[in-house]
Design an enzyme around this catalytic site. Structure first.
Site, PDB file in Angstrom:
ATOM      1  N   ILE A  13      35.869  30.796  47.389  1.00  0.00           N
ATOM      2  CA  ILE A  13      36.495  29.962  46.349  1.00  0.00           C
ATOM      3  C   ILE A  13      37.651  29.151  46.939  1.00  0.00           C
ATOM      4  O   ILE A  13      37.742  27.940  46.745  1.00  0.00           O
ATOM      5  CB  ILE A  13      37.014  30.827  45.168  1.00  0.00           C
ATOM      6  CG1 ILE A  13      35.841  31.553  44.496  1.00  0.00           C
ATOM      7  CG2 ILE A  13      37.749  29.964  44.150  1.00  0.00           C
ATOM      8  CD1 ILE A  13      36.227  32.445  43.331  1.00  0.00           C
ATOM      9  N   ARG A  95      34.265  50.570  39.771  1.00  0.00           N
ATOM     10  CA  ARG A  95      35.176  49.595  39.181  1.00  0.00           C
ATOM     11  C   ARG A  95      36.628  49.970  39.513  1.00  0.00           C
ATOM     12  O   ARG A  95      37.441  49.120  39.853  1.00  0.00           O
ATOM     13  CB  ARG A  95      34.951  49.607  37.660  1.00  0.00           C
ATOM     14  CG  ARG A  95      35.374  48.360  36.994  1.00  0.00           C
ATOM     15  CD  ARG A  95      35.169  48.414  35.498  1.00  0.00           C
ATOM     16  NE  ARG A  95      36.114  47.505  34.880  1.00  0.00           N
ATOM     17  CZ  ARG A  95      37.364  47.815  34.597  1.00  0.00           C
ATOM     18  NH1 ARG A  95      37.825  49.008  34.852  1.00  0.00           N
ATOM     19  NH2 ARG A  95      38.164  46.926  34.043  1.00  0.00           N
ATOM     20  N   HIS A 182      37.708  38.266  30.176  1.00  0.00           N
ATOM     21  CA  HIS A 182      36.673  37.774  31.097  1.00  0.00           C
ATOM     22  C   HIS A 182      35.706  38.919  31.412  1.00  0.00           C
ATOM     23  O   HIS A 182      35.388  39.194  32.547  1.00  0.00           O
ATOM     24  CB  HIS A 182      37.355  37.262  32.372  1.00  0.00           C
ATOM     25  CG  HIS A 182      36.417  36.566  33.322  1.00  0.00           C
ATOM     26  ND1 HIS A 182      35.547  35.583  32.925  1.00  0.00           N
ATOM     27  CD2 HIS A 182      36.240  36.701  34.656  1.00  0.00           C
ATOM     28  CE1 HIS A 182      34.859  35.157  33.992  1.00  0.00           C
ATOM     29  NE2 HIS A 182      35.262  35.835  35.056  1.00  0.00           N
TER      30      HIS A 182
HETATM   31  N1  APR Z   1      46.505  37.532  51.149  1.00  0.00           N
HETATM   32  C1  APR Z   1      45.760  36.418  51.322  1.00  0.00           C
HETATM   33  N2  APR Z   1      44.431  36.429  51.343  1.00  0.00           N
HETATM   34  C2  APR Z   1      43.812  37.610  51.185  1.00  0.00           C
HETATM   35  C3  APR Z   1      44.518  38.809  51.004  1.00  0.00           C
HETATM   36  C4  APR Z   1      45.931  38.751  50.992  1.00  0.00           C
HETATM   37  N3  APR Z   1      46.674  39.838  50.826  1.00  0.00           N
HETATM   38  N4  APR Z   1      43.607  39.819  50.879  1.00  0.00           N
HETATM   39  C5  APR Z   1      42.399  39.271  50.967  1.00  0.00           C
HETATM   40  N5  APR Z   1      42.509  37.926  51.148  1.00  0.00           N
HETATM   41  C6  APR Z   1      41.442  36.956  51.356  1.00  0.00           C
HETATM   42  C7  APR Z   1      40.273  37.501  52.154  1.00  0.00           C
HETATM   43  O1  APR Z   1      40.572  37.539  53.542  1.00  0.00           O
HETATM   44  C8  APR Z   1      39.182  36.506  51.811  1.00  0.00           C
HETATM   45  O2  APR Z   1      39.060  35.475  52.771  1.00  0.00           O
HETATM   46  O3  APR Z   1      40.872  36.564  50.121  1.00  0.00           O
HETATM   47  C9  APR Z   1      39.627  35.935  50.459  1.00  0.00           C
HETATM   48  C10 APR Z   1      38.623  36.186  49.350  1.00  0.00           C
HETATM   49  O4  APR Z   1      37.515  35.421  49.635  1.00  0.00           O
HETATM   50  P1  APR Z   1      36.018  35.896  49.357  1.00  0.00           P
HETATM   51  O5  APR Z   1      35.864  37.303  49.771  1.00  0.00           O
HETATM   52  O6  APR Z   1      35.104  34.867  49.922  1.00  0.00           O
HETATM   53  O7  APR Z   1      35.925  35.900  47.765  1.00  0.00           O
HETATM   54  P2  APR Z   1      35.689  34.663  46.795  1.00  0.00           P
HETATM   55  O8  APR Z   1      34.255  34.518  46.501  1.00  0.00           O
HETATM   56  O9  APR Z   1      36.452  33.483  47.283  1.00  0.00           O
HETATM   57  O10 APR Z   1      36.373  35.229  45.472  1.00  0.00           O
HETATM   58  C11 APR Z   1      37.760  35.490  45.420  1.00  0.00           C
HETATM   59  O11 APR Z   1      37.813  35.447  43.034  1.00  0.00           O
HETATM   60  O12 APR Z   1      36.003  35.301  41.565  1.00  0.00           O
HETATM   61  C12 APR Z   1      36.892  36.127  42.199  1.00  0.00           C
HETATM   62  O13 APR Z   1      35.655  38.174  42.369  1.00  0.00           O
HETATM   63  C13 APR Z   1      36.201  37.130  43.091  1.00  0.00           C
HETATM   64  O14 APR Z   1      38.172  38.428  43.328  1.00  0.00           O
HETATM   65  C14 APR Z   1      37.321  37.529  43.982  1.00  0.00           C
HETATM   66  C15 APR Z   1      38.102  36.228  44.169  1.00  0.00           C
END
Ligand code: APR
Length: 318
Positions: A13, A95, A182
């Site tokens: 995202i 969960r 949600h």
């Molecule tokens: N600080 C910054 N970034 C972080 C941290 C942190 N403390 N912890 C994790 N991340 C980053 C991860 O490294 C990863 O690149 O957050 C990113 C999440 O990206 P994805 O795993 O690709 O998830 P995404 O599909 O982008 O969704 C993000 O939104 O819709 C929701 O369920 C989904 O909770 C999830 C979030």
């Protein structure tokens, strides 16, 4: 044009958000922080920055694994979290396990925002949406105009798409709102659904509408199943940007926003998806919709689920 937009979490995202901020030229500078090694955010931003001459965008794109990169941002979009995906051993996290992990991440994110962008308007996308927004609220203690959750815009977009497909009309003709939490008991408001200003029932039968509303409630899961790993990412990113654009351009646009209610809809102290006017100050006004008796009952049920989640978040703090 805004001075700076920061994105926290540069995965699926966050990546789309940064890319769209650059291509829509929404700010002079966009910053991405992601803790992923070795220098994931830096790499992602270098890739996007190297494309800016091609799309003619004079925008500074900077990524880092350190939070100081977000310093001074006017808007922060939070996507940091772990999505619900199958583990290598084939099991799914419960969960509660997922919630505990994501709350820890959210505490880390909150500390970064508090230190480097304390005055920013925060739009949070990370899931479980209701829990994460509540935790951000507990940690950041922001004025309610400045902390927003993105869920309703996406849920409504899904509802609108399915209605448009069924009615055989443009998605632009379909106006709709999905309110509440949600989760599975989110509330597509049929009484407010219009096709070119006409009641949706003129175009779609009650049976089909019911099926569409059920599909809307489970639409996130439908995408997860089809993808095999990860969850929807383009539509959530675009949805958050609709909210950001309403703020950046001071549109005073009415969209469903997960916002702190203080007595509206008979709810106090919970973040619930309701229509709100978004403008330069963030949430400028909450709109109380007229709901049918049946919708009021369903809304109460959704609020009860959100309350349960908020209680869980508080319990997990101790
Ligand atoms: N600080 C910054 N970034 C972080 C941290 C942190 N403390 N912890 C994790 N991340 C980053 C991860 O490294 C990863 O690149 O957050 C990113 C999440 O990206 P994805 O795993 O690709 O998830 P995404 O599909 O982008 O969704 C993000 O939104 O819709 C929701 O369920 C989904 O909770 C999830 C979030």
């Amino acid at each position: 044009m805004l001075n700076k937009i920061a994105v926290i979490g540069g995965g699926n995202i966050g990546g789309v958000v940064v890319q769209e901020v650059a291509s829509r030229k929404l700010a002079r500078s966009v910053a991405l922080v992601d803790v992923k090694e070795p220098e994931f955010a830096k790499g992602k931003c270098l890739d996007i920055a190297e494309g800016t001459p091609v799309i003619g965008a004079d925008i500074n794109v900077e990524g880092s694994k350190e939070y100081d990169v977000i310093e001074g941002a006017d808007i922060v979009i939070n996507t940091a979290g772990v999505p619900r995906t199958t583990r290598p051993d084939g099991t799914l996290p419960t969960r509660e396990e997922l919630l505990a992990t994501n709350l820890k991440i959210t505490d880390f994110v909150s500390a970064g925002i508090a230190k480097y962008a304390p005055d920013a308007i925060v739009i949070s996308i990370a899931n479980p949406l209701d829990a994460i927004v509540y935790r951000l609220h507990m940690n950041l203690k922001k004025d309610r105009s400045k902390l927003l959750g993105m869920a309703g815009v996406l849920d409504s977009a899904r509802y609108r798409l399915f209605i448009a497909q069924e009615a055989g009309v443009s998605v632009e003709n379909v106006e709709a709102m999905v309110l509440g939490g949600h989760g599975d008991d989110m509330l597509p408001i049929r009484s407010a659904c219009r096709i070119a200003g006409m009641p949706v029932e003129k175009f779609v039968s009650p049976e089909k509408l019911e099926a569409i509303e059920n599909r809307t409630r489970k639409a996130g899961g439908e995408v997860v199943k089809l993808l095999g790993s990860g969850s929807a990412f383009v539509s959530p990113a675009w949805s958050a940007l609709e909210m950001a654009e309403a703020i950046i351009y001071d549109k005073r646009k009415i969209v469903p926003v997960c916002t702190l209610l203080k007595g509206e809809y008979g709810v106090d102290g919970l973040f619930i998806g309701v229509p709100a006017i978004l403008g330069k100050n963030g949430v400028e006004q909450i709109i109380e919709m007229d709901l049918t008796d049946e919708e009021k009952e369903l809304f109460k049920k959704s609020v009860a689920s959100v309350k349960k989640t908020a209680d869980e978040v508080v319990a997990m703090t101790k």
